[in-house]
Design an enzyme around this catalytic site. Structure first.
Site, PDB file in Angstrom:
ATOM      1  N   CYS A 113      83.905  -2.206 103.033  1.00  0.00           N
ATOM      2  CA  CYS A 113      83.635  -3.196 104.090  1.00  0.00           C
ATOM      3  C   CYS A 113      84.562  -4.406 103.999  1.00  0.00           C
ATOM      4  CB  CYS A 113      82.184  -3.642 104.032  1.00  0.00           C
ATOM      5  SG  CYS A 113      81.060  -2.268 104.259  1.00  0.00           S
ATOM      6  N   HIS A 261      81.825  -9.690 108.401  1.00  0.00           N
ATOM      7  CA  HIS A 261      81.618  -8.245 108.429  1.00  0.00           C
ATOM      8  C   HIS A 261      80.201  -8.013 108.946  1.00  0.00           C
ATOM      9  CE1 HIS A 261      80.825  -4.200 107.420  1.00  0.00           C
ATOM     10  NE2 HIS A 261      80.079  -4.477 106.375  1.00  0.00           N
ATOM     11  N   ASN A 291      76.940  -1.064 111.642  1.00  0.00           N
ATOM     12  CA  ASN A 291      77.918  -1.447 110.622  1.00  0.00           C
ATOM     13  C   ASN A 291      79.082  -0.448 110.680  1.00  0.00           C
ATOM     14  OD1 ASN A 291      79.365  -1.703 108.222  1.00  0.00           O
ATOM     15  ND2 ASN A 291      77.557  -2.029 106.945  1.00  0.00           N
TER      16      ASN A 291
HETATM   17  N1  COA Z   1      63.089   3.931 109.017  1.00  0.00           N
HETATM   18  C1  COA Z   1      61.830   3.735 108.623  1.00  0.00           C
HETATM   19  N2  COA Z   1      61.487   3.476 107.348  1.00  0.00           N
HETATM   20  C2  COA Z   1      62.489   3.433 106.454  1.00  0.00           C
HETATM   21  C3  COA Z   1      63.824   3.643 106.800  1.00  0.00           C
HETATM   22  C4  COA Z   1      64.123   3.917 108.140  1.00  0.00           C
HETATM   23  N3  COA Z   1      65.358   4.125 108.591  1.00  0.00           N
HETATM   24  N4  COA Z   1      64.571   3.520 105.684  1.00  0.00           N
HETATM   25  C5  COA Z   1      63.748   3.236 104.662  1.00  0.00           C
HETATM   26  N5  COA Z   1      62.477   3.183 105.128  1.00  0.00           N
HETATM   27  C6  COA Z   1      61.250   2.918 104.378  1.00  0.00           C
HETATM   28  C7  COA Z   1      61.406   3.117 102.902  1.00  0.00           C
HETATM   29  O1  COA Z   1      61.263   4.483 102.573  1.00  0.00           O
HETATM   30  C8  COA Z   1      60.281   2.276 102.356  1.00  0.00           C
HETATM   31  O2  COA Z   1      59.073   3.006 102.486  1.00  0.00           O
HETATM   32  P1  COA Z   1      57.951   2.937 101.320  1.00  0.00           P
HETATM   33  O3  COA Z   1      57.565   1.492 101.259  1.00  0.00           O
HETATM   34  O4  COA Z   1      56.892   3.844 101.851  1.00  0.00           O
HETATM   35  O5  COA Z   1      58.636   3.415 100.090  1.00  0.00           O
HETATM   36  C9  COA Z   1      60.201   1.115 103.331  1.00  0.00           C
HETATM   37  O6  COA Z   1      60.909   1.532 104.517  1.00  0.00           O
HETATM   38  C10 COA Z   1      60.833  -0.152 102.821  1.00  0.00           C
HETATM   39  O7  COA Z   1      62.033   0.209 102.225  1.00  0.00           O
HETATM   40  P2  COA Z   1      62.944  -0.853 101.565  1.00  0.00           P
HETATM   41  O8  COA Z   1      64.189  -0.184 101.092  1.00  0.00           O
HETATM   42  O9  COA Z   1      62.162  -1.643 100.598  1.00  0.00           O
HETATM   43  O10 COA Z   1      63.265  -1.763 102.830  1.00  0.00           O
HETATM   44  P3  COA Z   1      64.044  -3.113 102.888  1.00  0.00           P
HETATM   45  O11 COA Z   1      63.159  -4.133 103.486  1.00  0.00           O
HETATM   46  O12 COA Z   1      64.785  -3.440 101.640  1.00  0.00           O
HETATM   47  O13 COA Z   1      65.158  -2.760 103.999  1.00  0.00           O
HETATM   48  C11 COA Z   1      67.471  -2.204 104.223  1.00  0.00           C
HETATM   49  C12 COA Z   1      66.107  -1.729 103.779  1.00  0.00           C
HETATM   50  C13 COA Z   1      68.473  -1.115 103.907  1.00  0.00           C
HETATM   51  C14 COA Z   1      67.456  -2.448 105.724  1.00  0.00           C
HETATM   52  C15 COA Z   1      67.791  -3.533 103.480  1.00  0.00           C
HETATM   53  O14 COA Z   1      67.605  -3.384 102.102  1.00  0.00           O
HETATM   54  C16 COA Z   1      69.185  -3.996 103.752  1.00  0.00           C
HETATM   55  O15 COA Z   1      69.487  -4.405 104.858  1.00  0.00           O
HETATM   56  N6  COA Z   1      70.066  -4.003 102.738  1.00  0.00           N
HETATM   57  C17 COA Z   1      71.461  -4.340 102.927  1.00  0.00           C
HETATM   58  C18 COA Z   1      72.143  -3.184 103.590  1.00  0.00           C
HETATM   59  C19 COA Z   1      73.547  -3.465 104.002  1.00  0.00           C
HETATM   60  O16 COA Z   1      73.822  -4.479 104.597  1.00  0.00           O
HETATM   61  N7  COA Z   1      74.443  -2.542 103.695  1.00  0.00           N
HETATM   62  C20 COA Z   1      75.793  -2.631 104.065  1.00  0.00           C
HETATM   63  C21 COA Z   1      76.510  -3.563 103.161  1.00  0.00           C
HETATM   64  S1  COA Z   1      78.160  -3.579 103.517  1.00  0.00           S
END
Ligand code: COA
Length: 334
Positions: A113, A261, A291
């Site tokens: 990224c 980004h 993204n």
């Molecule tokens: N749809 C529905 N539920 C989903 C899902 C989706 N696409 N992806 C994950 N879940 C679920 C998980 O399985 C988890 O369920 P559980 O509680 O039953 O185990 C629940 O949602 C919460 O998951 P969690 O990973 O704790 O969510 P979060 O609040 O951390 O959000 C992201 C996940 C990925 C959106 C978040 O961590 C994030 O934005 N991180 C940065 C990602 C990023 O910017 N990446 C690129 C960097 S360059």
């Protein structure tokens, strides 16, 4: 020493729009979950047959036309992608061919990224050193072919989209009256976090590089520790912006536009809050494209220019964080 101006920008996104609703046919997810967590409503995916080079070519052509130059005036190509069309050679040489330019150099950048920020820093250094006069910097990503569309990959697959962006950097004589310049860049890496956001296969360090057994485990798909990425991203985005401002002796108030980004709207909002940036000081299009990794900044920059958000003399910050971890920023006098 010469200054460096961005004299043209361009972008290309595939026509096919994939909404959050559509993703439900493959995985257990919802529009509400995706929008709440990431701000994304839809993304673009290529139709089969389209390549990373096709998108890069379209974005590069638009930037060349925008700059009012001929492709033959390019001295160098700097190409950032994590989705090359082939394991090797990199996409730089494919773009050299598809643009039909002379046998100029083509450098491939693998900084995920942060790739475009590394690319701008590299191109600016080439130009300031006198090595090249006109450099094309491209970020292009075809991610839709590499996503795990099952529930296993839903945390990451809902975030990524396809697209390409490009910019033409050229030497400019400060005596000409132009104030345009790449004023400062900061580039960082922290490999201890390499596995927090990575795609393990194909792996040169494994015999055979990829096997049906490893693929059955899903190790050829991108994997991410979302929470760790989120936490580090907010901190590193802020540090990188502060670093380039300090290097150039510029204050936060003087920034006309931050083009971050497009990782996640919540990350952008957290950074804007910490910096007390006004909404008009931050550019976001993640709602429409998701993204797009190394392509996200040049797509956003190209759109920002066309929306009239930047005029010559404005200060713009490009800032990124991503897999590696890598992060960095460029401070540019437009
Ligand atoms: N749809 C529905 N539920 C989903 C899902 C989706 N696409 N992806 C994950 N879940 C679920 C998980 O399985 C988890 O369920 P559980 O509680 O039953 O185990 C629940 O949602 C919460 O998951 P969690 O990973 O704790 O969510 P979060 O609040 O951390 O959000 C992201 C996940 C990925 C959106 C978040 O961590 C994030 O934005 N991180 C940065 C990602 C990023 O910017 N990446 C690129 C960097 S360059």
């Amino acid at each position: 020493m010469t200054n460096v101006a961005i004299i043209g920008t361009g972008h290309h996104v595939p026509e096919r729009v994939v909404t959050n609703e559509e993703l439900k046919q493959w995985m257990d997810t919802s529009d509400e979950w995706i929008r709440e967590r990431s701000g994304i409503s839809e993304r673009r995916w290529v139709t089969p047959g389209t390549t990373t080079d096709d998108m890069a070519h379209a974005a590069a052509r638009m930037a060349i036309d925008d700059a009012g130059i001929e492709a033959s005036e390019l001295d160098m190509i700097v190409f950032a992608t994590i989705n090359p069309d082939h394991f090797f050679p990199g996409n730089g040489v494919l773009l050299q061919k598809s643009l039909g330019v002379d046998t100029i150099g083509a450098l491939d950048i693998r900084n995920q990224c942060t790739g475009f920020v590394y690319g701008v820093a590299t191109a600016a250094a080439y130009i300031k050193s006198g090595l090249y006069r006109t450099v094309l910097v491209v970020g292009a990503e075809l991610q839709s072919s590499s996503l795990d569309l099952s529930d296993r990959g839903r945390d990451i697959s809902v975030l990524f989209g396809d697209g390409a962006g490009a910019a033409i950097l050229q030497a400019v004589d400060p005596e000409s009256g132009s104030t345009s310049d790449v004023l400062a860049s900061s580039l960082h890496s922290q490999g201890e976090n390499a596995r927090e956001l990575w795609c393990e296969l194909p792996a040169g360090c494994l015999p055979g590089r990829i096997t049906p057994e490893l693929m059955a485990e899903g190790r050829h798909f991108p994997l991410m520790n979302g929470r760790a990425v989120f936490k580090h991203a907010v901190i590193r985005f802020c540090q990188a912006i502060d670093e380039v401002l300090e290097k150039a002796g510029v204050t936060r108030d003087e920034i006309k536009l931050v083009v971050p980004h497009q990782a996640n709207l919540r990350i952008t909002e957290a950074v804007a809050k910490r910096f007390e940036l006004r909404p008009e000081q931050v550019f976001s299009n993640i709602q429409r494209y998701g993204n797009t990794t190394a392509a996200s900044i040049p797509i956003a920059l190209s759109e920002a220019v066309r929306e009239g958000r930047l005029v010559r003399g404005d200060l713009v910050v490009l800032v990124a964080f991503g897999s590696g971890f890598t992060w960095g920023a460029n401070l540019i006098r437009w």
